[in-house]
Structure formats: structure tokens, C-alpha cells
Design a protein around this motif. Structure first.
Motif, PDB file in Angstrom:
ATOM      1  N   ILE A 191      31.403  42.125  38.468  1.00  0.00           N
ATOM      2  CA  ILE A 191      30.297  43.089  38.434  1.00  0.00           C
ATOM      3  C   ILE A 191      30.825  44.509  38.651  1.00  0.00           C
ATOM      4  N   ASN A 192      31.748  44.641  39.598  1.00  0.00           N
ATOM      5  CA  ASN A 192      32.327  45.957  39.872  1.00  0.00           C
ATOM      6  C   ASN A 192      33.103  46.497  38.666  1.00  0.00           C
ATOM      7  N   ASP A 193      33.988  45.647  38.096  1.00  0.00           N
ATOM      8  CA  ASP A 193      34.880  46.090  37.017  1.00  0.00           C
ATOM      9  C   ASP A 193      34.167  46.274  35.681  1.00  0.00           C
ATOM     10  N   ILE A 194      33.168  45.434  35.419  1.00  0.00           N
ATOM     11  CA  ILE A 194      32.535  45.445  34.099  1.00  0.00           C
ATOM     12  C   ILE A 194      31.260  46.281  34.054  1.00  0.00           C
ATOM     13  N   VAL A 195      30.520  46.288  35.149  1.00  0.00           N
ATOM     14  CA  VAL A 195      29.208  46.944  35.140  1.00  0.00           C
ATOM     15  C   VAL A 195      29.193  48.259  35.920  1.00  0.00           C
TER      16      VAL A 195
END
Length: 474
Positions: A191-195
Motif C-alpha cells: 500500500i505504501n509503495d504502490i498507492v
């Protein structure tokens, strides 16, 4: 200024505690994964495969017929269908082991690590056949009088009450092994890296806690409904996400079709070279031994064969024929390691992110999807990761409560949910290496009683198999 004076020492203390935790978990994992466990899992699995005269592989077609419901009888003992039992088991295995675990293996050991994951899966198919057959053959009753299956029950029912300490050992470590720390940690990372980061949102302790809170709410709503709700949701979510993931990786491989044969062959050639593995990872006197151990560890995390989690789901299958459930269970390693893990490995290899990027876990897989499918790849992966991770949360909660019920009674199983929910918050705020080392170590201590009892009870399974297939042929 006063606020900064207070906060800075707290942050420093937190980081210091995390470093200490990482060190402890690393030592714990290294201690657990030694030569005895490698012999028990791989050697024991090979023994079961040969002792059964390769039964799991000879009856693959029949296993698929059982899975499709051809032999279902609503009057049989148990709670859920063969398909729902396999879906529940796969919900816990198809997840971060297939996405983050494969990426971690390749980032450390190179392409050859995948070969040893394949070997663990082939052996694991036989192991799953035996353990899940035993889970139905020697079902026991919990404190409420309900029929239950799993290693703790086939230990006590199959080997006798004097072996109960081994069942207690499995259940105690099973409660810890069922904590969803790796899945939550890597879902948070995805979630952190992609969103969040690509959209300019600062990632910190506060955002991680928000993610943890959302997961707590979703998980609580589902798991309070018990096995039937968990299995029903898993049966809907898991197959559709497997298909989506399969299609996405095929698109990636299609865009890099010229590179596929080279990297596929590299998996075989590098399996015996261990050029990528550092000397610190050596085992049995060399880095090749370290590579084999790495592949087996990641394979165990991927398909959980010999660990003992899946038999708890398969032990609830509605069937009067233990062999049928064993045949269905053996499809698990075939699907999650031989198919899903291979797809993940090839996606990482053909896009070259494993050599050009300094990342591991789900982050490395996300980079591969972003490189091959700009704009949509990472978000499509995010959907798969979310569903795989959340469905794993549901299945693992069931495993943990079963272990809790065996140790302390059904009335106290809800106390486990407090520990379970707390682990979600911990995992969302803790380093990945600490979480993966923790689960590796706990899985090792679950495997010892599971595999020991399975090897001792193997003759019972072979006798039952001969009877079953004789009736089938008549």
C-alpha cells in the motif's frame, strides 16, 4: 523545541528496540532451520513419496474429480466441502509466500532458489497427502464435542494420549505461527509503495496505524462468523484472484517472450552454482547448501507442506473417506508453488528488476509489474496482494483459534482474537526481516511434531489407501 526533545528520544528508543528484535528473530530462525529440520522435511517427504509408491501423482485425475464434487455426500461427517477446504487452505498459502517470499528468495539466492522451491513442492505434495489424510482419519472432538481435525488431533487420536505433549507443542507454536504478521507487513508495504508514496503521501507510523485499523475492522467482521463464513468468502475470492494474477503474469511474459526461455533455463543452471548467495548464508559447508536451505524455507512458507496448518482446514472437510481429502490437499503445493510461485519468479526475472533494483519482498514484485505494465501493473498487483493477504488473515485466524481451543477449551478461543488483532498492529509497524524470521522459526517448531507423527502413522495411511483404491477399482 520541547516537543522535539520528547519525541526524538522516543523514536530513538523505538528504533533501538526494533534493531534488537531483528537480531533476536534472526538468531531464532537460524537456530530452528538447521540440518535436522531439513532432513525431517525433505528427507521425510521423500520417504513418504516412495513409501506410498507415488500415489499422489498416480491419482491426480481422481483428485480433480473429488475436488469438483463428484463424490460429495451431504450426509458425510464434517463441516465444509472439499472445494471449500482446499480454498481455505490455499487462502493461507497463496499470498505473501508466493509474491513476497519468491521475491525474497531471488533477491538473496538468485534464480536457482526457485528450483529448490520446486523440489520442496514436489516433496510437499506427498507430505500434504499424508498429513491431510491423517487429519480426517484420526479426527477428534474438542471440549464442546465438535468433530475436529489437525496435527494435534491425529497425534492424540492416532498415537495415543502419551503423545499429547507433542500435540501441545504443535498447538502452542501453532497459535504463534497463525499470527498474520508477514501478510500484514507486506500488505502495508505494498500500500505504501504502490498507492501512498507515488501519490505524494508521507508514509509514517500514523499511516501504518491507519492501515492496521482498517485491517482490524475487516478481519474482525469476517472471523467472528466462524469457519463457514471464512470458507465461503475464501471460495469466492481465491479462485478469481488466482485467475487474475495468472493473466497479469502471462501478459508480462508475453511482452518479454524472447527472454522467457533464457531465464527459465537459468532457474535450473543456477540451482547448483549459488553465485548470488553471500558466504554468510552458507550451509553444510558451502553456499550451495545455503541455497538449498533458502529454497526449502521459502517453499515451506509458500505451501506450508509439513508445517501442519493445512490439515486443520482439510480436517473439517465433509467426507467419510480420508484418502479423498488427502488427494485434494496434495493439489495445494501444485497450485501455489509450481504455478503461482513460478509465475512470480519469471515476472521478476524477465523484467531484470532482481538485478537492477535494491529491493526484496513485495516491493521487488511491484517493481516488476510496474516495469512491464506501466500505469496499471502495480495497481493490478495491489488488488491481488490485498485479496490474497486479507483472505490469509481469515484462514490463519481459524488455525489459531483451533490451536487455542485444543489447549484451553472452546470457551476461551475468543481470547485468541485479542492476540490476533494485536499482532496486526505490531506487524504494520515492524520491519519485514523481523517478521519473516519470526514466522520461519515458529513454522520450524510446528513442523517437528507434525512430521514426526506423520512418519510414525504413515503405515495407517498406506493401508487406508490400498483399501480405498481397491474399492474404487471394483
Amino acid at each position: 523545541m520541547v516537543k522535539e526533545t520528547i519525541i526524538c528520544p522516543i523514536i530513538a528508543l523505538f528504533l533501538s528496540l526494533m534493531d534488537a528484535l531483528n537480531h533476536i528473530m534472526s538468531k531464532f530462525s537460524s537456530f530452528a532451520w538447521g540440518l535436522p529440520l531439513l532432513i525431517l522435511l525433505m528427507g521425510g517427504g521423500l520417504y513418504l513419496l516412495m513409501y506410498s509408491l507415488f500415489i499422489p501423482f498416480r491419482y491426480l485425475g481422481h483428485a480433480l474429480q473429488v475436488l469438483r464434487g463428484k463424490y460429495d455426500d451431504p450426509n458425510d461427517p464434517g463441516e465444509i466441502s472439499h472445494f471449500k477446504a482446499l480454498s481455505t487452505a490455499l487462502a493461507s498459502t497463496i499470498g505473501m509466500g508466493n509474491i513476497a517470499g519468491v521475491a525474497l528468495a531471488i533477491s538473496i539466492g538468485g534464480p536457482g532458489a526457485m528450483f529448490w522451491m520446486w523440489m520442496s513442492a514436489i516433496v510437499g505434495m506427498s507430505t500434504k497427502f499424508f498429513t491431510s489424510t491423517l487429519a480426517v482419519l484420526f479426527r477428534g472432538k474438542d471440549s464442546a464435542g465438535n468433530l475436529q481435525g489437525g496435527p494435534m488431533y491425529f497425534i492424540t487420536e492416532g498415537l495415543g494420549k502419551r503423545w499429547k505433549p507433542m500435540a501441545v507443542l504443535f498447538s502452542a507454536f501453532g497459535m504463534l505461527g497463525a499470527l498474520p504478521v508477514v501478510n500484514v507487513n507486506q500488505l502495508k508495504q505494498a500500500i505504501n509503495d504502490i498507492v501512498l508514496i507515488p501519490n505524494g503521501i508521507d508514509v509514517n507510523l500514523q499511516t501504518n496505524l491507519v492501515i492496521a485499523f482498517i485491517l482490524v475492522v475487516v478481519t474482525t467482521i469476517v472471523i467472528v462468523g466462524g469457519l463457514n463464513r471464512i470458507s465461503s468468502i475464501a471460495a469466492k475470492l481465491v479462485p478469481s484472484m488466482v485467475v487474475l494474477y495468472f493473466v497479469l503474469v502471462l501478459i508480462i511474459l508475453g511482452t518479454h517472450i524472447k527472454s522467457v526461455p533464457y531465464y527459465f533455463s537459468l532457474i535450473f543452471t543456477d540451482a547448483f552454482s549459488a553465485d548470488y548467495l553471500p558466504e554468510s548464508e552458507s550451509f553444510l559447508g558451502g553456499v550451495l547448501g545455503g541455497l538449498i536451505l533458502l529454497g526449502v524455507r521459502r517453499g515451506a512458507f509458500s505451501n506450508e507442506a509439513g508445517i501442519g496448518t493445512a490439515p486443520m482446514a482439510h480436517g473439517a472437510a465433509k467426507t467419510a473417506e480420508p484418502i479423498r481429502e488427502g488427494l485434494v490437499a496434495m493439489l495445494g503445493p501444485l497450485i501455489d508453488t509450481m504455478v503461482i510461485c513460478t509465475l512470480t519468479a519469471l515476472a521478476i526475472l524477465v523484467t531484470d528488476v532482481w538485478e537492477t533494483q535494491d529491493a526484496n519482498g513485495v516491493t521487488l514484485t511491484a517493481l516488476a509489474f510496474s516495469e512491464a505494465l506501466p500505469g496499471v501493473g502495480a495497481y493490478a498487483l495491489m488488488l491481488c496482494v490485498f485479496v490474497f493477504s486479507v483472505s490469509s488473515l481469515f484462514s490463519y485466524s481459524y488455525y489459531g483459534t483451533k490451536c487455542m481451543s485444543f489447549l484451553f477449551g472452546v470457551k476461551r478461543q475468543k481470547l485468541y482474537l485479542i492476540l490476533y488483532i494485536g499482532s496486526i498492529v505490531l506487524a504494520a509497524t515492524t520491519d519485514f526481516s523481523a517478521m519473516i524470521n519470526f514466522i520461519d522459526g515458529v513454522f520450524a517448531f510446528m513442523a517437528v511434531p507434525t512430521m514426526t507423527a506423520t512418519l510414525l502413522l504413515a503405515p495407517k495411511v498406506v493401508t487406508e489407501a490400498k483399501r480405498y483404491f481397491k474399492r474404487l477399482d471394483d
